[in-house]
Design an enzyme around this catalytic site. Structure first.
Site, PDB file in Angstrom:
ATOM      1  N   ASN A 209       0.887  -1.171   0.000  1.00 26.26           N
ATOM      2  CA  ASN A 209       0.000   0.000   0.000  1.00 26.26           C
ATOM      3  C   ASN A 209       0.922   1.216   0.000  1.00 26.26           C
ATOM      4  OD1 ASN A 209      -1.766   2.070   0.525  1.00 26.26           O
ATOM      5  ND2 ASN A 209      -2.730   1.090   2.294  1.00 26.26           N
TER       6      ASN A 209
ATOM      7  N   ARG B 174      -2.629  -1.956  -3.433  1.00 30.32           N
ATOM      8  CA  ARG B 174      -3.843  -1.181  -3.193  1.00 30.32           C
ATOM      9  C   ARG B 174      -3.816   0.038  -4.106  1.00 30.32           C
ATOM     10  NH1 ARG B 174      -5.274   3.274   1.219  1.00 30.32           N
ATOM     11  NH2 ARG B 174      -7.488   3.449   0.741  1.00 30.32           N
TER      12      ARG B 174
ATOM     13  N   HIS C 219     -12.533   3.100   0.070  1.00 26.48           N
ATOM     14  CA  HIS C 219     -12.449   2.178   1.223  1.00 26.48           C
ATOM     15  C   HIS C 219     -13.280   0.925   0.958  1.00 26.48           C
ATOM     16  CE1 HIS C 219     -11.765   5.860   4.073  1.00 26.48           C
ATOM     17  NE2 HIS C 219     -10.599   5.345   3.723  1.00 26.48           N
TER      18      HIS C 219
ATOM     19  N   ARG D 217      -9.568  16.173   6.007  1.00 21.49           N
ATOM     20  CA  ARG D 217     -10.443  16.499   4.869  1.00 21.49           C
ATOM     21  C   ARG D 217     -11.809  16.949   5.370  1.00 21.49           C
ATOM     22  NH1 ARG D 217      -9.739  10.892   1.798  1.00 21.49           N
ATOM     23  NH2 ARG D 217      -7.988  10.525   3.188  1.00 21.49           N
TER      24      ARG D 217
ATOM     25  N   GLU E  19      -7.583  -4.770   5.470  1.00 20.40           N
ATOM     26  CA  GLU E  19      -7.557  -4.569   4.019  1.00 20.40           C
ATOM     27  C   GLU E  19      -6.469  -5.420   3.362  1.00 20.40           C
ATOM     28  OE1 GLU E  19      -7.732  -0.364   5.222  1.00 20.40           O
ATOM     29  OE2 GLU E  19      -8.639  -0.014   3.266  1.00 20.40           O
TER      30      GLU E  19
END
Ligand code: ADP
Length: 376
Positions: free
Chosen positions: A7, A71, A160, A221, A364
């Site tokens: 990732n 990813r 996600h 964010r 993940e």
């Protein structure tokens, strides 16, 4: 059989060596501060990761590696299924970089150095958008000029997805019910944060949109804002598009309001009486509750709500405040269960709560490894 999962972000590279069948991690780690004097680029970072594996006695040529899973945040319109990396795919990922400027360019760098260092293995891109590819049109469509949206491929993609899918499958398994029979809300609350509504195994809405900026208040964010604010800042404050982009991505969210994006430190500041930290937290919780309420209405009947990722798994206060006062909607948290710490899937709702509330640790890397194993 093992899979190396990578990732690759702008300043860090996470890696894991995973056995997809058993779910066992042989190793995992993170190389940080890419772009510094000690760690100039992704090439150096991946070599450092391999050195670390070797130091643990793990040599890549004797691990039984069958694939390298990467990813990738945005696959654009064409790519969503796990895809074997070739030059064509890399060109396509570059093309979609403006939609995920923080995420796609470093992912491509990670893929390129990994292909160079491990040229004999299949490299597979696993997309964050995949799970949400078939959102109902009513949820995926923005109410803007239709031709313009078509021409520029503007729709809700959602992100996600690997986590939302994994967590919702774990939740159904925990309830010992078929995936297709369960209506769920998943709250992925990390530094990035997103919510999803899943009806009988099918995602029917999610909070992130064309880019990973929409929806919940995040670490840095903004999530949802009035689009008029952007034009106003551009016209009245003289900010450039790049300034506004930086402000929304890096200088907003709980950090933008309260000056801190790590919830452990945010809570310390709140406890010491800091009012802006309290405001940042209140804005975060308010938005989260609006999404939960919205998704309860989208689903009509909700069986389970799951909290996951760094904040969702570790901050009982966020879970308590997000679910407070919702007994009228069938949601009742048990404070003692909520306060327990564990790395297992666990129930935090009261036994008589019609809606089950769970904490489900996400994974993940395992989900990516399993997707790669299925492809090879
Ligand atoms: P990312 O989106 O970077 O993958 P994570 O899911 O790892 O993020 O979440 C990171 C965030 O989780 C941290 O910024 C912090 O706010 C929060 N967090 C981690 N551990 C705890 C904890 N013990 N208590 C509260 N919040 C935590």
């Amino acid at each position: 059989m093992t899979v190396l999962v990578i990732n690759s972000g702008s300043s860090s590279l996470k890696y894991a060596v995973v056995k997809p069948d058993s779910g066992k991690f042989l190793a995992d780690g993170i190389v940080e501060q890419i772009g510094s004097a000690q760690m100039p680029d992704h090439d150096a970072a991946l070599r450092a990761a391999f050195d670390e594996l070797a130091a643990q006695g793990l040599h890549l040529d004797t691990l039984g590696l069958v694939a390298v899973g990467h990813r990738v945040v945005h696959g654009g319109k064409a790519f969503y299924r796990p895809t074997l990396v070739d030059e064509g795919l890399i060109a396509e990922l570059d093309k979609w970089a403006p939609l995920a400027p923080l995420h796609n360019p470093p992912a491509v760098q990670g893929i390129e150095v990994a292909r160079k260092l491990l040229p004999d293995l299949p490299h597979i891109a696993v997309f964050d958008t995949a799970f949400f590819h078939n959102l109902p049109a009513a949820a995926a469509t923005y109410a803007i000029d239709h031709d313009l949206a078509e021409r520029w491929h503007i729709r809700r993609y959602g992100f996600h997805g690997t986590s939302h899918q994994y967590v919702s499958q774990q939740a159904a398994a925990f309830l010992d019910r078929p995936y297709e029979s369960v209506n769920q809300i998943v709250l992925h609350l990390g530094n990035g944060a997103s919510a999803s509504a899943i009806a009988g195994g099918r995602p029917v809405d999610t909070s992130m949109g064309l880019t990973p900026m929409e929806g919940l208040v995040m670490g840095t964010r903004s999530g949802d804002i009035d689009p008029g604010i952007l034009m106003y800042l551009y016209r009245a404050a003289g900010m450039s598009v790049a300034d506004i982009d930086t402000m929304l991505n890096r200088n907003s969210g709980v950090y933008g309001v309260g000056g801190e994006n790590d919830f452990r430190k945010l809570r310390e500041r709140i406890e010491s009486g800091d009012e802006t930290s309290q405001l940042a937290y209140d804005v975060y919780i308010h938005r989260l509750r609006k999404y939960v309420g919205g998704y309860l209405a989208v689903l009509g009947r909700t069986d389970v709500i799951s909290f996951t990722a760094g904040v969702g798994e570790n901050d009982p206060g966020v879970r308590r405040d997000a679910m407070a006062g919702l007994t009228g909607l069938g949601i009742k948290i048990d404070d003692a269960l909520n306060a327990e710490r564990s790395s297992e899937v666990r129930r935090i709702s009261a036994p008589d709560s019609p809606v089950t509330v769970l904490v489900v640790p996400t994974n993940e890397e395992l989900a990516i490894a399993q997707a790669c194993a299925a492809l090879v």
